[in-house]
Design a protein around this motif. Structure first.
Motif, PDB file in Angstrom:
ATOM      1  N   GLU A  73      82.056  49.158 -20.221  1.00  0.00           N
ATOM      2  CA  GLU A  73      81.256  48.033 -20.708  1.00  0.00           C
ATOM      3  C   GLU A  73      81.630  47.667 -22.141  1.00  0.00           C
ATOM      4  N   ILE A  74      81.822  48.677 -22.997  1.00  0.00           N
ATOM      5  CA  ILE A  74      82.168  48.413 -24.389  1.00  0.00           C
ATOM      6  C   ILE A  74      83.528  47.725 -24.483  1.00  0.00           C
ATOM      7  N   GLU A  75      84.509  48.231 -23.740  1.00  0.00           N
ATOM      8  CA  GLU A  75      85.826  47.596 -23.727  1.00  0.00           C
ATOM      9  C   GLU A  75      85.756  46.186 -23.165  1.00  0.00           C
ATOM     10  N   GLY A  76      84.946  46.006 -22.129  1.00  0.00           N
ATOM     11  CA  GLY A  76      84.811  44.686 -21.517  1.00  0.00           C
ATOM     12  C   GLY A  76      84.175  43.663 -22.425  1.00  0.00           C
TER      13      GLY A  76
ATOM     14  N   ASP B 110      88.646  49.106 -29.871  1.00  0.00           N
ATOM     15  CA  ASP B 110      89.037  50.211 -30.748  1.00  0.00           C
ATOM     16  C   ASP B 110      88.286  51.454 -30.268  1.00  0.00           C
ATOM     17  N   ILE B 111      88.732  51.982 -29.135  1.00  0.00           N
ATOM     18  CA  ILE B 111      88.022  53.046 -28.447  1.00  0.00           C
ATOM     19  C   ILE B 111      89.041  54.049 -27.894  1.00  0.00           C
ATOM     20  N   SER B 112      88.711  55.320 -27.951  1.00  0.00           N
ATOM     21  CA  SER B 112      89.667  56.361 -27.581  1.00  0.00           C
ATOM     22  C   SER B 112      89.610  56.682 -26.096  1.00  0.00           C
ATOM     23  N   GLU B 113      90.567  57.465 -25.664  1.00  0.00           N
ATOM     24  CA  GLU B 113      90.513  58.076 -24.344  1.00  0.00           C
ATOM     25  C   GLU B 113      89.615  59.309 -24.406  1.00  0.00           C
ATOM     26  N   LEU B 114      89.302  59.870 -23.252  1.00  0.00           N
ATOM     27  CA  LEU B 114      88.433  61.032 -23.180  1.00  0.00           C
ATOM     28  C   LEU B 114      89.088  62.242 -23.848  1.00  0.00           C
ATOM     29  N   LYS B 115      88.324  62.943 -24.697  1.00  0.00           N
ATOM     30  CA  LYS B 115      88.806  64.133 -25.382  1.00  0.00           C
ATOM     31  C   LYS B 115      87.880  65.309 -25.051  1.00  0.00           C
ATOM     32  N   ASP B 116      88.483  66.446 -24.712  1.00  0.00           N
ATOM     33  CA  ASP B 116      87.720  67.644 -24.389  1.00  0.00           C
ATOM     34  C   ASP B 116      87.521  68.461 -25.659  1.00  0.00           C
ATOM     35  N   ARG B 117      86.261  68.578 -26.103  1.00  0.00           N
ATOM     36  CA  ARG B 117      85.931  69.317 -27.320  1.00  0.00           C
ATOM     37  C   ARG B 117      85.356  70.704 -27.014  1.00  0.00           C
ATOM     38  N   LYS B 118      85.612  71.210 -25.832  1.00  0.00           N
ATOM     39  CA  LYS B 118      85.177  72.518 -25.344  1.00  0.00           C
ATOM     40  C   LYS B 118      83.685  72.556 -25.053  1.00  0.00           C
ATOM     41  N   TYR B 119      82.836  72.208 -26.012  1.00  0.00           N
ATOM     42  CA  TYR B 119      81.388  72.239 -25.806  1.00  0.00           C
ATOM     43  C   TYR B 119      80.869  70.920 -25.257  1.00  0.00           C
ATOM     44  N   PHE B 120      81.648  69.872 -25.424  1.00  0.00           N
ATOM     45  CA  PHE B 120      81.306  68.563 -24.870  1.00  0.00           C
ATOM     46  C   PHE B 120      82.580  67.743 -24.723  1.00  0.00           C
ATOM     47  N   LYS B 121      82.508  66.696 -23.913  1.00  0.00           N
ATOM     48  CA  LYS B 121      83.633  65.776 -23.730  1.00  0.00           C
ATOM     49  C   LYS B 121      83.262  64.437 -24.347  1.00  0.00           C
ATOM     50  N   SER B 122      84.221  63.831 -25.040  1.00  0.00           N
ATOM     51  CA  SER B 122      83.876  62.717 -25.915  1.00  0.00           C
ATOM     52  C   SER B 122      84.856  61.559 -25.870  1.00  0.00           C
ATOM     53  N   VAL B 123      84.294  60.384 -26.132  1.00  0.00           N
ATOM     54  CA  VAL B 123      85.046  59.155 -26.365  1.00  0.00           C
ATOM     55  C   VAL B 123      84.545  58.599 -27.695  1.00  0.00           C
TER      56      VAL B 123
ATOM     57  N   GLY C 141      81.471  49.307 -38.845  1.00  0.00           N
ATOM     58  CA  GLY C 141      82.341  50.270 -39.515  1.00  0.00           C
ATOM     59  C   GLY C 141      82.092  51.703 -39.111  1.00  0.00           C
ATOM     60  N   ALA C 142      80.858  52.054 -38.730  1.00  0.00           N
ATOM     61  CA  ALA C 142      80.558  53.436 -38.371  1.00  0.00           C
ATOM     62  C   ALA C 142      81.292  53.825 -37.095  1.00  0.00           C
ATOM     63  N   LEU C 143      81.750  55.085 -37.062  1.00  0.00           N
ATOM     64  CA  LEU C 143      82.383  55.615 -35.861  1.00  0.00           C
ATOM     65  C   LEU C 143      81.315  56.257 -34.987  1.00  0.00           C
TER      66      LEU C 143
END
Length: 317
Positions: free
Chosen positions: A240-243, A248-261, A268-270
Motif C-alpha cells: 500500500e505504501i509503495e502504491g 523509498d522503502i526497503s526489502e524485508l530484513k531479518d533482525r533475529k528478534y523481528f523482521k523489518s521493512v 523525514g523520519a524513518l
C-alpha cells in the motif's frame, strides 16, 4: 484488511555504551533485555535493548553507541527528535526529584494543558515523560524506581518537520491514523494504529533549524518502529505504501528478534514496519531470567565473537 497495531520500539544513535546503560538502567530503571550488535555494515557497534517488566512491543528503546567509531549526528528539522515515554499518572514529582538527584537537568513543560517532564540523554537526545492513567503495560522496578512509578513504555514520537501537512497526508491517507488531530501551538498530535497507548505522533513545525542528519551518528534519533503483528499484514502495508508513491522503502530484513521493512516518510523520519519473529522474541536465545546477561550474535557473526568482543567497549551492567 491491513492494519497497524501500534508501536514496537525506538532506535537511537547515542555516544558511549556505558553512559547509555547507566542512563536507561540506573537512572530510568528500565530492564536491560539484550546486548548484540548492529546487523548492517562492517563496523562492530553494539545494539543495546531496554524495556519494561515484560519487554512488550511498544515498550522497547534500543541504541547504537557510536562514540568509539567517532560518528556524530546533527539534530535538526525533518527528523524524529523526541523520545516520548509513558509514565503512571501522579509520578511526575517522583521523576523530577529522581532525575535531579541523578544530575539530569529536567524541565516542566505543558502540552495540551497537561504537565510533562523534558530532559536529555547524555548524548543530547530529547526525552519527554508523559503521564497516563490508562496504560496497562507493567513498568520495570529497578535501581530504586518503585513499580508504581516505573516507565510503562513508549508514548510516541516527536518529529520536527518543515511541512507538517505532508506528514499529515501520509498518516491519514496511507498510514492508518486514528481520530482527530489535536493542535497546541506549533504541535499537531494524532495516533496511529489500533492500540489506545504508545502510538502518538507529535509533529512540531520547525523551519528555523537546518536539516538534521539521517545517517548513523551519536546524538540523533534513528527510527521509530511500528508493530505490524504478522508478515502477511506487513507485506500488505508495504504494498500500500509503495502504491501510494512512497517508494523509498526497503526489502524485508531479518533482525533475529523481528523482521523489518524501513520507509522514509515525507516528514523525514524513518519508520520501521516490524513483526516479532515467529520463533520467539527476546527470550529466543536466553531465558527471561537471563535477559541482557549474555552477548548475543546473529549466526553470520558468531565466528567473529572473540574479535568483536575485543573491539567493543566493556560494559558494567
Amino acid at each position: 484488511m491491513a492494519f497497524v497495531k501500534g508501536s514496537h520500539h525506538v532506535t537511537l544513535s547515542v555516544g558511549h555504551a556505558q553512559e547509555d546503560v547507566d542512563f536507561h538502567v540506573k537512572t530510568l530503571g528500565m530492564q536491560f533485555i539484550k546486548r548484540t550488535v548492529l546487523f548492517d555494515g562492517s563496523i562492530p557497534i553494539y545494539h543495546l535493548y531496554y524495556g519494561n517488566a515484560n519487554g512488550d512491543p511498544s515498550s522497547v528503546v534500543t541504541t547504537f553507541p557510536w562514540a568509539q567509531a567517532g560518528l556524530v549526528g546533527e539534530p535538526g528539522t525533518n527528523q524524529a527528535r523526541e523520545v516520548l515515554l509513558s509514565v503512571p499518572e501522579g509520578s511526575l514529582d517522583f521523576w523530577h526529584q529522581r532525575l535531579t538527584e541523578h544530575k539530569v537537568v529536567v524541565e516542566n513543560v505543558e502540552v495540551l494543558d497537561r504537565r510533562r517532564l523534558a530532559f536529555r540523554h547524555p548524548s543530547g537526545i530529547e526525552y519527554v515523560f508523559v503521564s497516563n492513567d490508562n496504560d496497562p503495560r507493567e513498568g520495570h522496578p529497578g535501581y530504586g524506581v518503585p513499580a508504581e512509578y516505573a516507565i510503562h513504555g513508549i508514548h510516541g514520537v516527536g518529529i520536527h518537520v518543515t511541512t507538517p501537512e505532508r506528514m499529515v497526508d501520509f498518516a491519514q491517507n496511507t498510514f492508518y491514523s486514528q481520530g482527530k488531530i489535536r493542535e497546541d501551538g506549533d504541535r499537531a498530535i494524532f495516533q496511529v494504529g489500533d492500540e489506545s497507548f504508545g502510538n502518538h505522533i507529535e509533529l512540531i513545525g520547525n523551519r528555523k533549524d537546518d536539516q538534521g542528519t539521517w545517517r548513523y551518528g551519536a546524538g540523533t534519533y534513528h527510527h521509530f518502529a511500528w508493530n505490524l503483528d504478522n508478515l502477511k499484514n506487513q507485506d500488505e502495508i508495504k504494498f500500500e505504501i509503495e502504491g501510494a508513491g512512497y517508494t523509498d522503502i526497503s526489502e524485508l530484513k531479518d533482525r533475529k528478534y523481528f523482521k523489518s521493512v524501513y520507509v522514509r516518510t515525507p516528514g523525514g523520519a524513518l519508520f520501521e514496519l516490524a513483526v516479532t519473529h515467529a520463533d520467539g522474541g527476546w527470550d529466543c536465545d536466553e531465558s527471561p531470567q537471563e535477559l541482557g546477561t549474555k552477548f548475543q550474535l546473529p549466526p553470520q557473526f558468531e565466528h567473529r565473537r572473540t574479535e568483536l568482543l575485543g573491539q567493543l567497549e566493556e560494559i558494567d551492567i
